[in-house]
Design a protein around this motif. Sequence first.
Motif, mmCIF file in Angstrom:
data_model
loop_
_atom_site.group_PDB
_atom_site.id
_atom_site.type_symbol
_atom_site.label_atom_id
_atom_site.label_comp_id
_atom_site.label_asym_id
_atom_site.label_seq_id
_atom_site.Cartn_x
_atom_site.Cartn_y
_atom_site.Cartn_z
ATOM 1 N N UNK A 40 37.055 41.258 39.173
ATOM 2 C CA UNK A 40 36.648 40.178 38.353
ATOM 3 C C UNK A 40 37.416 39.031 38.294
ATOM 4 N N UNK A 41 36.933 37.722 38.314
ATOM 5 C CA UNK A 41 37.760 36.763 38.353
ATOM 6 C C UNK A 41 38.325 36.297 37.110
ATOM 7 N N UNK A 59 40.641 28.262 37.011
ATOM 8 C CA UNK A 59 41.326 27.082 36.977
ATOM 9 C C UNK A 59 41.738 26.481 38.252
ATOM 10 N N UNK A 60 42.240 27.268 39.207
ATOM 11 C CA UNK A 60 42.633 26.990 40.477
ATOM 12 C C UNK A 60 41.522 26.365 41.477
ATOM 13 N N UNK A 67 41.254 22.517 42.885
ATOM 14 C CA UNK A 67 40.960 22.179 44.226
ATOM 15 C C UNK A 67 39.516 21.068 44.317
ATOM 16 N N UNK A 68 38.669 21.565 43.495
ATOM 17 C CA UNK A 68 37.506 20.832 43.489
ATOM 18 C C UNK A 68 37.808 19.403 42.995
ATOM 19 N N UNK A 69 38.692 19.185 42.319
ATOM 20 C CA UNK A 69 38.885 17.921 41.823
ATOM 21 C C UNK A 69 39.946 17.188 42.876
#
Length: 54
Positions: A8-9, A15-16, A20-22
Amino acid sequence: MRQVRVPDVRSDQLRSGSEVAIARDAAISERLAAIPASDHAKFHGMLWSIVEGP
């Protein structure tokens, strides 16, 4: 057939991923901002030709 357990995530992992996407989006925006305004049309045309393919 072999089965694998998919873990499971957790919320901190999600949030990490968001952080990273931001950071990725900010880096891309910074690079794109470095393109002179006079070259924007040429740059977009080049990207479009890559999307359309040969």
